[in-house]
Design a protein around this motif. Sequence first.
Motif, mmCIF file in Angstrom:
data_model
loop_
_atom_site.group_PDB
_atom_site.id
_atom_site.type_symbol
_atom_site.label_atom_id
_atom_site.label_comp_id
_atom_site.label_asym_id
_atom_site.label_seq_id
_atom_site.Cartn_x
_atom_site.Cartn_y
_atom_site.Cartn_z
ATOM 1 N N ASP A 21 0.830 -1.207 0.000
ATOM 2 C CA ASP A 21 0.000 0.000 0.000
ATOM 3 C C ASP A 21 0.867 1.260 0.000
ATOM 4 O OD1 ASP A 21 -2.335 -1.403 -0.083
ATOM 5 O OD2 ASP A 21 -2.791 -1.217 2.055
ATOM 6 N N GLN A 22 1.997 1.225 0.721
ATOM 7 C CA GLN A 22 2.890 2.381 0.713
ATOM 8 C C GLN A 22 3.477 2.608 -0.681
ATOM 9 O OE1 GLN A 22 5.712 2.690 4.108
ATOM 10 N NE2 GLN A 22 4.648 0.920 4.958
ATOM 11 N N ILE A 23 3.853 1.511 -1.344
ATOM 12 C CA ILE A 23 4.425 1.635 -2.688
ATOM 13 C C ILE A 23 3.379 2.138 -3.664
ATOM 14 C CG2 ILE A 23 5.380 0.306 -4.620
ATOM 15 C CD1 ILE A 23 6.709 -1.523 -2.495
ATOM 16 N N VAL A 24 2.163 1.614 -3.573
ATOM 17 C CA VAL A 24 1.084 2.035 -4.467
ATOM 18 C C VAL A 24 0.816 3.524 -4.294
ATOM 19 C CG1 VAL A 24 -1.405 1.848 -4.884
ATOM 20 C CG2 VAL A 24 -0.014 -0.218 -4.670
ATOM 21 N N ARG A 25 0.711 3.972 -3.047
ATOM 22 C CA ARG A 25 0.417 5.380 -2.789
ATOM 23 C C ARG A 25 1.524 6.277 -3.347
ATOM 24 N NH1 ARG A 25 2.217 7.829 1.416
ATOM 25 N NH2 ARG A 25 2.356 5.932 2.676
ATOM 26 N N ALA A 26 2.794 5.873 -3.153
ATOM 27 C CA ALA A 26 3.912 6.709 -3.598
ATOM 28 C C ALA A 26 3.991 6.769 -5.123
ATOM 29 C CB ALA A 26 5.214 6.167 -3.016
ATOM 30 N N ILE A 27 3.833 5.623 -5.799
ATOM 31 C CA ILE A 27 3.924 5.622 -7.262
ATOM 32 C C ILE A 27 2.715 6.316 -7.876
ATOM 33 C CG2 ILE A 27 3.927 4.129 -9.303
ATOM 34 C CD1 ILE A 27 5.677 2.175 -7.764
ATOM 35 N N ALA A 28 1.527 6.094 -7.308
ATOM 36 C CA ALA A 28 0.331 6.775 -7.822
ATOM 37 C C ALA A 28 0.502 8.285 -7.740
ATOM 38 C CB ALA A 28 -0.907 6.325 -7.048
ATOM 39 N N ALA A 29 1.102 8.767 -6.639
ATOM 40 C CA ALA A 29 1.326 10.211 -6.494
ATOM 41 C C ALA A 29 2.274 10.723 -7.574
ATOM 42 C CB ALA A 29 1.886 10.507 -5.102
ATOM 43 N N ARG A 30 3.304 9.949 -7.899
ATOM 44 C CA ARG A 30 4.249 10.360 -8.933
ATOM 45 C C ARG A 30 3.595 10.374 -10.311
ATOM 46 N NH1 ARG A 30 6.794 9.290 -4.686
ATOM 47 N NH2 ARG A 30 8.999 9.651 -4.323
ATOM 48 N N ILE A 31 2.690 9.459 -10.558
ATOM 49 C CA ILE A 31 1.981 9.460 -11.839
ATOM 50 C C ILE A 31 0.990 10.617 -11.894
ATOM 51 C CG2 ILE A 31 0.396 8.159 -13.307
ATOM 52 C CD1 ILE A 31 1.735 5.593 -12.252
ATOM 53 N N ASP A 32 0.250 10.827 -10.799
ATOM 54 C CA ASP A 32 -0.685 11.954 -10.749
ATOM 55 C C ASP A 32 0.032 13.275 -10.999
ATOM 56 O OD1 ASP A 32 -2.946 10.464 -10.235
ATOM 57 O OD2 ASP A 32 -2.821 10.678 -8.063
ATOM 58 N N ASP A 33 1.232 13.413 -10.419
ATOM 59 C CA ASP A 33 1.974 14.664 -10.523
ATOM 60 C C ASP A 33 2.896 14.702 -11.750
ATOM 61 O OD1 ASP A 33 0.771 15.495 -8.221
ATOM 62 O OD2 ASP A 33 2.428 14.921 -6.910
ATOM 63 N N ARG A 34 2.824 13.640 -12.590
ATOM 64 C CA ARG A 34 3.538 13.577 -13.861
ATOM 65 C C ARG A 34 5.044 13.533 -13.697
ATOM 66 N NH1 ARG A 34 -0.272 17.638 -17.533
ATOM 67 N NH2 ARG A 34 -2.246 16.745 -16.836
ATOM 68 N N GLN A 35 5.503 13.025 -12.578
ATOM 69 C CA GLN A 35 6.922 12.678 -12.488
ATOM 70 C C GLN A 35 7.199 11.477 -13.374
ATOM 71 O OE1 GLN A 35 9.030 12.387 -8.810
ATOM 72 N NE2 GLN A 35 7.588 13.711 -7.751
ATOM 73 N N LEU A 36 6.221 10.591 -13.468
ATOM 74 C CA LEU A 36 6.305 9.433 -14.372
ATOM 75 C C LEU A 36 5.345 9.686 -15.518
ATOM 76 C CD1 LEU A 36 6.402 6.535 -11.774
ATOM 77 C CD2 LEU A 36 8.235 7.225 -13.302
#
Length: 485
Positions: A21-36
């Motif tokens: 869940d921690q990994i999902v939250r962190a990666i989702a935030a990076r996708i939302d913010d267009r880091q990825l």
Amino acid sequence: MTDTPPLLGLLSRDSGESLPDQIVRAIAARIDDRQLRAGARMPSIRRFAASHGVSPFTVVASYDKLAAQGYLESRRGAGFFVRERSVLNTDVRAAQAPAHGVDGAEPPALDVVWLIRNMFRQSPGRPSSAAGVLPADWLDGAAVANALRAVGRQHASLLLNYGAPHGYGPLRQQLQRKLAALEIEAAPDQIVTTLGVTQALDLVARECCRPGDTVFVDDPAWFLMFGSFAAMGLKVVGIRRLPDGPDLAQLAELAALHKPRLYVINSVLHNPTSTTLSAAKAFQVLRIAERHDVTVVEDDIYCDLHPGAGGQTATRLAALDQLRRVIYLSGFSKSLAANLRVGFIAAPAELAQRLADRKMLATLTTSDLGERVVYKILSEGLYRKHLERIRTRLDAVRPAAMRRIEALGFRPDPLPPAGMFAWVDTGRDTNVLAARAMAQGLLLAPGSLFSPSQLPSTRMRVNVAAMEDDALWRFLEREMARRPA
């Protein structure tokens, strides 16, 4: 092929949240913010596991969850890729503006929403130097849990109905005694409970102002109200905050020019500087307000963290004015539990009735359950000892935190005498500093967000109770070793 930005310091086996869940939250935030970016290839399961010290099974579970939520897609034989934004789930996160850019992505857009959004993305068990609350382990979770169980054992019918429009009666009687200790006389019918000071400010502004009116705030000040007032069509004007209160000359000059309806001020432990209004300036603020017919809204949310709480070493505007021109706001989110969302307004009886009516139009009543929990803690004498422990602990950690902050080359402006915040001058643009920190999963509170002007600033608010993160100190040390941009 691309890598995710390292999740430095974000993964914790002690947070109470599962690693997937921690990994999902962190990666989702990076996708939302267009880091990825859309189409970016994620690291292989084996590589991600090795670089982050987790098992391949944890990575598989994380990637599968991200795929199920529409963030990633699996391509047979090729791995996992970030999905196109056009096919991402159409929820609130997909509509949010980017928070920061990395490697040529969109540039930083640091605003109030950015800070609030990212504060709530932080791991629940991980204190943040940018947060406006004490770390969870500083608070008395056992007392809250015990009070909640005790309230739950009451007759079920008491818990299943709406609360009273003004708020839970016994709590308002307890608040009457609390205010009396501050030399503020308020009958229970002058007190209205709210969902924290945030709702209290909203209710007062909507009742007292109309679109086009001007509202004065301190500069710097608590940032959330800037956007809230602007959304109501109000003009927000900042009054320069000095170590002992507002710049009186500026206040008088701008009051004559703008004729504001409200002046919202922290008199005790001002956010973000932790300074306290002097008695002399308090008197002059009221004189200026009287001269220009301004209603003063005293936000005293940090009052219980002041070393003289209950001892009359800090001056309240409401104590001098006795709720004639001053509306007093406070609550328990900073000292007891943010999740209870129990705040209150003290005002003249007629205005209190109108505010209670407006509260019912907005939310019906506030949570009777949370108010009963707060009442039980206050009425049994647990709160006083809890506050003593918090103030003692703050006094113990503040000097060491300030020494370490000054060793970085930061200058406290001014040196905080009490409270949880320090307002420091870093000597460089803290918007840039915050964007770089966020790329490493670290949250800072840049000074621009605390001014109605939102102009770039070299200042930054830090929470001295939440400065034990080694990753944060390493980041700041690296940044201060760099030449300013």
